[in-house]
Design a protein around this motif. Structure first.
Motif, PDB file in Angstrom:
ATOM      1  N   ALA A  87     -41.064  22.786  29.891  1.00 52.91           N
ATOM      2  CA  ALA A  87     -40.499  21.483  29.529  1.00 52.91           C
ATOM      3  C   ALA A  87     -39.508  21.602  28.382  1.00 52.91           C
ATOM      4  O   ALA A  87     -38.510  20.870  28.333  1.00 52.91           O
ATOM      5  N   ARG A  88     -39.758  22.518  27.447  1.00 50.76           N
ATOM      6  CA  ARG A  88     -38.858  22.692  26.309  1.00 50.76           C
ATOM      7  C   ARG A  88     -37.620  23.499  26.688  1.00 50.76           C
ATOM      8  O   ARG A  88     -36.533  23.279  26.145  1.00 50.76           O
ATOM      9  N   LEU A  89     -37.775  24.458  27.607  1.00 46.04           N
ATOM     10  CA  LEU A  89     -36.672  25.351  27.943  1.00 46.04           C
ATOM     11  C   LEU A  89     -35.675  24.713  28.908  1.00 46.04           C
ATOM     12  O   LEU A  89     -34.460  24.914  28.777  1.00 46.04           O
ATOM     13  N   ALA A  90     -36.169  23.965  29.880  1.00 55.58           N
ATOM     14  CA  ALA A  90     -35.295  23.441  30.935  1.00 55.58           C
ATOM     15  C   ALA A  90     -34.075  22.693  30.397  1.00 55.58           C
ATOM     16  O   ALA A  90     -32.951  22.919  30.871  1.00 55.58           O
ATOM     17  N   PRO A  91     -34.219  21.797  29.410  1.00 58.73           N
ATOM     18  CA  PRO A  91     -33.022  21.092  28.920  1.00 58.73           C
ATOM     19  C   PRO A  91     -31.997  22.009  28.263  1.00 58.73           C
ATOM     20  O   PRO A  91     -30.814  21.659  28.186  1.00 58.73           O
ATOM     21  N   LEU A  92     -32.436  23.174  27.793  1.00 55.66           N
ATOM     22  CA  LEU A  92     -31.514  24.100  27.140  1.00 55.66           C
ATOM     23  C   LEU A  92     -30.660  24.859  28.145  1.00 55.66           C
ATOM     24  O   LEU A  92     -29.621  25.409  27.786  1.00 55.66           O
ATOM     25  N   LEU A  93     -31.103  24.904  29.394  1.00 51.38           N
ATOM     26  CA  LEU A  93     -30.356  25.605  30.431  1.00 51.38           C
ATOM     27  C   LEU A  93     -29.733  24.609  31.397  1.00 51.38           C
ATOM     28  O   LEU A  93     -29.758  24.771  32.614  1.00 51.38           O
ATOM     29  N   THR A  94     -29.170  23.570  30.824  1.00 54.07           N
ATOM     30  CA  THR A  94     -28.344  22.601  31.536  1.00 54.07           C
ATOM     31  C   THR A  94     -27.071  22.427  30.720  1.00 54.07           C
ATOM     32  O   THR A  94     -27.039  22.767  29.535  1.00 54.07           O
ATOM     33  N   PRO A  95     -25.990  21.921  31.313  1.00 52.99           N
ATOM     34  CA  PRO A  95     -24.793  21.642  30.512  1.00 52.99           C
ATOM     35  C   PRO A  95     -25.157  20.767  29.312  1.00 52.99           C
ATOM     36  O   PRO A  95     -25.892  19.789  29.435  1.00 52.99           O
ATOM     37  N   GLN A  96     -24.628  21.121  28.154  1.00 54.89           N
ATOM     38  CA  GLN A  96     -25.096  20.547  26.894  1.00 54.89           C
ATOM     39  C   GLN A  96     -24.315  19.324  26.415  1.00 54.89           C
ATOM     40  O   GLN A  96     -24.614  18.782  25.348  1.00 54.89           O
ATOM     41  N   GLN A  97     -23.337  18.859  27.181  1.00 51.73           N
ATOM     42  CA  GLN A  97     -22.502  17.762  26.698  1.00 51.73           C
ATOM     43  C   GLN A  97     -23.304  16.520  26.318  1.00 51.73           C
ATOM     44  O   GLN A  97     -22.938  15.792  25.392  1.00 51.73           O
ATOM     45  N   ALA A  98     -24.398  16.270  27.031  1.00 44.53           N
ATOM     46  CA  ALA A  98     -25.189  15.071  26.765  1.00 44.53           C
ATOM     47  C   ALA A  98     -25.807  15.090  25.376  1.00 44.53           C
ATOM     48  O   ALA A  98     -26.172  14.038  24.843  1.00 44.53           O
ATOM     49  N   TYR A  99     -25.917  16.269  24.783  1.00 38.77           N
ATOM     50  CA  TYR A  99     -26.549  16.399  23.471  1.00 38.77           C
ATOM     51  C   TYR A  99     -25.528  16.436  22.333  1.00 38.77           C
ATOM     52  O   TYR A  99     -25.905  16.513  21.173  1.00 38.77           O
ATOM     53  N   TRP A 100     -24.258  16.406  22.663  1.00 40.62           N
ATOM     54  CA  TRP A 100     -23.230  16.457  21.627  1.00 40.62           C
ATOM     55  C   TRP A 100     -23.092  15.111  20.927  1.00 40.62           C
ATOM     56  O   TRP A 100     -23.227  14.058  21.563  1.00 40.62           O
ATOM     57  N   PRO A 101     -22.762  15.110  19.641  1.00 40.45           N
ATOM     58  CA  PRO A 101     -22.397  13.854  18.978  1.00 40.45           C
ATOM     59  C   PRO A 101     -21.162  13.246  19.644  1.00 40.45           C
ATOM     60  O   PRO A 101     -20.311  13.968  20.175  1.00 40.45           O
ATOM     61  N   GLU A 102     -21.064  11.930  19.603  1.00 42.18           N
ATOM     62  CA  GLU A 102     -19.974  11.245  20.291  1.00 42.18           C
ATOM     63  C   GLU A 102     -18.606  11.711  19.800  1.00 42.18           C
ATOM     64  O   GLU A 102     -17.681  11.907  20.595  1.00 42.18           O
ATOM     65  N   ALA A 103     -18.471  11.906  18.494  1.00 46.26           N
ATOM     66  CA  ALA A 103     -17.173  12.320  17.951  1.00 46.26           C
ATOM     67  C   ALA A 103     -16.771  13.689  18.490  1.00 46.26           C
ATOM     68  O   ALA A 103     -15.594  13.922  18.807  1.00 46.26           O
ATOM     69  N   TYR A 104     -17.739  14.583  18.601  1.00 45.50           N
ATOM     70  CA  TYR A 104     -17.440  15.915  19.127  1.00 45.50           C
ATOM     71  C   TYR A 104     -17.084  15.838  20.604  1.00 45.50           C
ATOM     72  O   TYR A 104     -16.130  16.475  21.065  1.00 45.50           O
ATOM     73  N   ARG A 105     -17.831  15.027  21.356  1.00 45.99           N
ATOM     74  CA  ARG A 105     -17.544  14.880  22.783  1.00 45.99           C
ATOM     75  C   ARG A 105     -16.128  14.350  23.000  1.00 45.99           C
ATOM     76  O   ARG A 105     -15.394  14.822  23.869  1.00 45.99           O
ATOM     77  N   GLU A 106     -15.747  13.371  22.199  1.00 46.37           N
ATOM     78  CA  GLU A 106     -14.397  12.817  22.322  1.00 46.37           C
ATOM     79  C   GLU A 106     -13.338  13.843  21.935  1.00 46.37           C
ATOM     80  O   GLU A 106     -12.283  13.926  22.576  1.00 46.37           O
ATOM     81  N   GLY A 107     -13.611  14.622  20.893  1.00 40.98           N
ATOM     82  CA  GLY A 107     -12.658  15.645  20.487  1.00 40.98           C
ATOM     83  C   GLY A 107     -12.475  16.715  21.539  1.00 40.98           C
ATOM     84  O   GLY A 107     -11.352  17.163  21.808  1.00 40.98           O
ATOM     85  N   VAL A 108     -13.576  17.127  22.156  1.00 35.31           N
ATOM     86  CA  VAL A 108     -13.506  18.127  23.221  1.00 35.31           C
ATOM     87  C   VAL A 108     -12.691  17.597  24.398  1.00 35.31           C
ATOM     88  O   VAL A 108     -11.831  18.299  24.948  1.00 35.31           O
ATOM     89  N   ALA A 109     -12.953  16.356  24.792  1.00 34.79           N
ATOM     90  CA  ALA A 109     -12.228  15.771  25.921  1.00 34.79           C
ATOM     91  C   ALA A 109     -10.732  15.681  25.615  1.00 34.79           C
ATOM     92  O   ALA A 109      -9.888  15.980  26.471  1.00 34.79           O
ATOM     93  N   ARG A 110     -10.413  15.274  24.403  1.00 34.16           N
ATOM     94  CA  ARG A 110      -9.000  15.161  24.025  1.00 34.16           C
ATOM     95  C   ARG A 110      -8.337  16.537  24.024  1.00 34.16           C
ATOM     96  O   ARG A 110      -7.230  16.707  24.552  1.00 34.16           O
ATOM     97  N   ASN A 111      -8.991  17.530  23.445  1.00 36.84           N
ATOM     98  CA  ASN A 111      -8.401  18.865  23.380  1.00 36.84           C
ATOM     99  C   ASN A 111      -8.310  19.515  24.755  1.00 36.84           C
ATOM    100  O   ASN A 111      -7.384  20.278  25.031  1.00 36.84           O
ATOM    101  N   ARG A 112      -9.266  19.205  25.591  1.00 36.75           N
ATOM    102  CA  ARG A 112      -9.204  19.714  26.957  1.00 36.75           C
ATOM    103  C   ARG A 112      -7.960  19.176  27.661  1.00 36.75           C
ATOM    104  O   ARG A 112      -7.229  19.925  28.322  1.00 36.75           O
ATOM    105  N   ALA A 113      -7.704  17.874  27.537  1.00 36.18           N
ATOM    106  CA  ALA A 113      -6.521  17.281  28.161  1.00 36.18           C
ATOM    107  C   ALA A 113      -5.240  17.871  27.573  1.00 36.18           C
ATOM    108  O   ALA A 113      -4.280  18.162  28.303  1.00 36.18           O
ATOM    109  N   LEU A 114      -5.219  18.058  26.253  1.00 38.84           N
ATOM    110  CA  LEU A 114      -4.040  18.639  25.612  1.00 38.84           C
ATOM    111  C   LEU A 114      -3.798  20.067  26.091  1.00 38.84           C
ATOM    112  O   LEU A 114      -2.651  20.486  26.287  1.00 38.84           O
ATOM    113  N   THR A 115      -4.878  20.812  26.292  1.00 37.87           N
ATOM    114  CA  THR A 115      -4.733  22.205  26.707  1.00 37.87           C
ATOM    115  C   THR A 115      -4.270  22.305  28.155  1.00 37.87           C
ATOM    116  O   THR A 115      -3.424  23.140  28.492  1.00 37.87           O
TER     117      THR A 115
END
Length: 296
Positions: free
Chosen positions: A221-249
């Motif tokens: 139960a503890r390990l399974a969430p760690l071996l999934t894409p981690q975006q859901a656990y990111w702070p909102e500001a980081y998620r937005e920054g990643v999305a913006r930089n991805r589009a810029l790249t």
């Protein structure tokens, strides 16, 4: 060409980076596989000294996983590279046309994580206390190394890194391309520190999970969430920054291609053709052949 090093892009997303790399001329076959080094069941020996029995178990699971990967994903890599080659045969490309390749890579990455979870659970559950301590020390050491590698977040350093990556596949950048890279660098949101924090969070959560590894249900139960894409656990500001930089790249990669003279385009096409050929020759290969090709 590890695009994971770009500010704002998630670290070590091997399959996503493989597809993103299509836009700038592909990458080596070794890179395409070796970026799984943060997934412990594949590269556990990079972090922990294994005993003889653990090495045998790891090698057996690696062979089975390579066989699965060969049958399910390697043929798709070759097809995707050929599709990219056809797309880039045109005069221009839009950033939006590159997005589906990245989305396809993200889907592959999720499938790989899900497939690796049983291997990780079994191998990690068998670690001795001394090995968990060794893993903790290795995480701390590698975190320091990564921080040192990216402590220079200046525009000049970022521009130099990007030009070096692009030159490997296009050749020397033109003045117009260098100007475009500088504009990209200036527009990026600062996310390196948040990326390092999320990396440390993941490592800490894994070490915490290992404290209950003798309890199969609790550990799973503890390990399974760690071996999934981690975006859901990111702070909102980081998620937005990643999305913006991805589009810029993606926009940068499209523009660098659109500004490329004929000689650069010919070089890019040769690199894509060679990489696709490597995957086509490995598709449905026996595990031993695939392991040998990867230098295992």
């Amino acid at each position: 060409m590890p695009l994971r090093n770009l500010p704002g892009l998630p670290g070590r997303v091997m399959l996503v980076l493989l597809v993103a790399a299509i836009a700038v001329g592909g990458c080596t076959l070794q890179f395409a596989y070796s970026r799984l080094d943060w997934i412990v069941p594949w590269y556990l020996r990079d972090y922990v000294t294994l005993d003889a029995g653990q090495r045998v178990a790891l090698d057996a699971r690696l062979t089975a996983r390579l066989d699965w990967h060969c049958r399910t994903h390697v043929p798709e890599y070759a097809v995707t590279l050929r599709e990219a080659q056809a797309l880039l045969a045109g005069d221009t490309v839009e950033a939006a046309a590159l997005e589906p390749f990245l989305a396809r890579g993200e889907a592959w990455w999720g499938e790989v994580l899900a497939a690796l979870e049983p291997d990780a659970r079994v191998l990690l559950a068998g670690l001795a206390n001394e090995q968990v301590d060794e893993l903790r020390q290795a995480f701390a050491r590698k975190q320091r190394e990564v921080r040192e590698e990216f402590q220079d977040g200046s525009d000049a350093a970022r521009i130099a890194r990007m030009e070096k990556r692009l030159q490997r596949w296009f050749g020397r950048m033109t003045p117009a391309q260098r100007e475009r890279i500088a504009a990209w660098s200036a527009a990026l949101s600062p996310t390196t520190e948040a990326w390092l924090e999320q990396r440390a969070r993941w490592q800490g959560a894994l070490l915490d999970a290992l404290q209950v590894r003798r309890d199969q249900a609790a550990f799973a139960a503890r390990l399974a969430p760690l071996l999934t894409p981690q975006q859901a656990y990111w702070p909102e500001a980081y998620r937005e920054g990643v999305a913006r930089n991805r589009a810029l790249t993606l926009a940068l990669l499209a523009d660098v291609f659109n500004l490329a003279p004929e000689a650069q385009r010919a070089r890019l096409n040769r690199e894509l053709d060679a990489l696709a050929g490597q995957f086509e020759s490995l598709a449905c290969a026996a595990p031993a052949r695939l392991s040998a090709a990867l230098g295992r």
